[in-house]
Write an enzyme that holds these catalytic residues in place. Sequence first.
Site, mmCIF file in Angstrom:
data_model
loop_
_atom_site.group_PDB
_atom_site.id
_atom_site.type_symbol
_atom_site.label_atom_id
_atom_site.label_comp_id
_atom_site.label_asym_id
_atom_site.label_seq_id
_atom_site.Cartn_x
_atom_site.Cartn_y
_atom_site.Cartn_z
ATOM 1 N N SER A 15 0.833 -1.211 0.000
ATOM 2 C CA SER A 15 0.000 0.000 0.000
ATOM 3 C C SER A 15 0.866 1.259 0.000
ATOM 4 C CB SER A 15 -0.973 0.015 1.184
ATOM 5 O OG SER A 15 -0.318 0.380 2.372
ATOM 6 N N HIS A 111 8.220 3.079 8.983
ATOM 7 C CA HIS A 111 8.065 2.189 10.140
ATOM 8 C C HIS A 111 6.752 2.523 10.846
ATOM 9 C CE1 HIS A 111 9.294 -0.480 13.324
ATOM 10 N NE2 HIS A 111 8.941 0.452 14.197
ATOM 11 N N ASP A 147 15.837 0.223 12.282
ATOM 12 C CA ASP A 147 14.839 1.203 12.719
ATOM 13 C C ASP A 147 15.454 2.396 13.451
ATOM 14 O OD1 ASP A 147 12.895 -0.352 11.530
ATOM 15 O OD2 ASP A 147 12.446 -1.450 13.370
ATOM 16 N N GLU A 176 0.567 6.451 7.175
ATOM 17 C CA GLU A 176 1.794 6.049 6.466
ATOM 18 C C GLU A 176 1.683 6.429 4.994
ATOM 19 O OE1 GLU A 176 3.232 2.041 6.963
ATOM 20 O OE2 GLU A 176 2.272 1.843 8.895
HETATM 21 C C1 GAR Z 1 3.624 -1.017 6.826
HETATM 22 O O1 GAR Z 1 2.822 -0.850 7.963
HETATM 23 C C2 GAR Z 1 5.061 -0.654 7.144
HETATM 24 O O2 GAR Z 1 5.177 0.419 8.013
HETATM 25 C C3 GAR Z 1 5.553 -1.932 7.767
HETATM 26 O O3 GAR Z 1 4.994 -2.947 6.988
HETATM 27 C C4 GAR Z 1 3.750 -2.499 6.458
HETATM 28 C C5 GAR Z 1 3.771 -2.690 4.970
HETATM 29 O O4 GAR Z 1 2.528 -2.374 4.408
HETATM 30 N N1 GAR Z 1 6.975 -1.984 7.790
HETATM 31 C C6 GAR Z 1 7.679 -2.515 8.770
HETATM 32 O O5 GAR Z 1 7.187 -3.024 9.743
HETATM 33 C C7 GAR Z 1 9.186 -2.447 8.559
HETATM 34 N N2 GAR Z 1 9.856 -2.708 9.779
HETATM 35 P P1 GAR Z 1 2.385 -2.147 2.849
HETATM 36 O O6 GAR Z 1 3.002 -3.365 2.170
HETATM 37 O O7 GAR Z 1 0.906 -2.060 2.619
HETATM 38 O O8 GAR Z 1 3.105 -0.883 2.512
#
Ligand code: GAR
Length: 219
Positions: A15, A111, A147, A176
């Site tokens: 996303s 993050h 992080d 995000e």
């Molecule tokens: C998001 O919430 C991102 O912040 C997290 O994974 C998800 C990916 O969502 N990332 C981490 O936890 C990295 N340490 P997405 O594939 O829909 O962008």
Amino acid sequence: MKKKRVAILISGRGSNMRALVEAARAPDYPAEISLVLSNRPQAAGLAWAKAQGLATALVDHKAHADREAFERAMQTTLEAHGTELVCLAGFMRLLTPWFVEKWQGRMLNIHPALLPLYRGLHTHERAIADGVKVHGCTVHFVVPEMDEGPIVEQETVRVRDDDTPDALAARVLEQENRIYPRALALVAGEQVVVRGNRVLMREGREPGAPTRAGRSPSS
Ligand code: GAR
């Protein structure tokens, strides 16, 4: 200014990748998405990027003998696409100092927490368990320590009394998807400078000031 060539690295849903791709369609956006790279063949985001006609690459970590071989393959692919900036967007592999140093000052990560709180995984569960009232998300430059690294953008989200980790995660994800395009615009547009651990606006403007396009209060 010429648009920066950005590679987005994903492992799953994508996303945040979508949010970046959609923002980069604006003619005045300072970056273009020149590659979407996944380490997992079944990543939903990879199929979406292909369907959009974007350049995509699969560098499957399982097809490589070790982390270094995997990262060397990624590096070759990134260079082949003329990559100038890298955005990690739900990319769930730890990176070695070798790779991080290649992209020092040119690689961002998102993050799902207000760093330096809640590094690592299960951030929403841990925030609820700790009883914090405010949670959120962070875009930061990547450094070898997981992080950590200079913070480009953050947004807060109130924790509700009846929150579940999934409900909280969904509201954080909305934020995000807003801050990542904003953070990339700041970096690709060379509007910010890194001073030690701080990312500062050029010309003395404060990060978070209303001069930034698209800011809105947290939900
Ligand atoms: C998001 O919430 C991102 O912040 C997290 O994974 C998800 C990916 O969502 N990332 C981490 O936890 C990295 N340490 P997405 O594939 O829909 O962008």
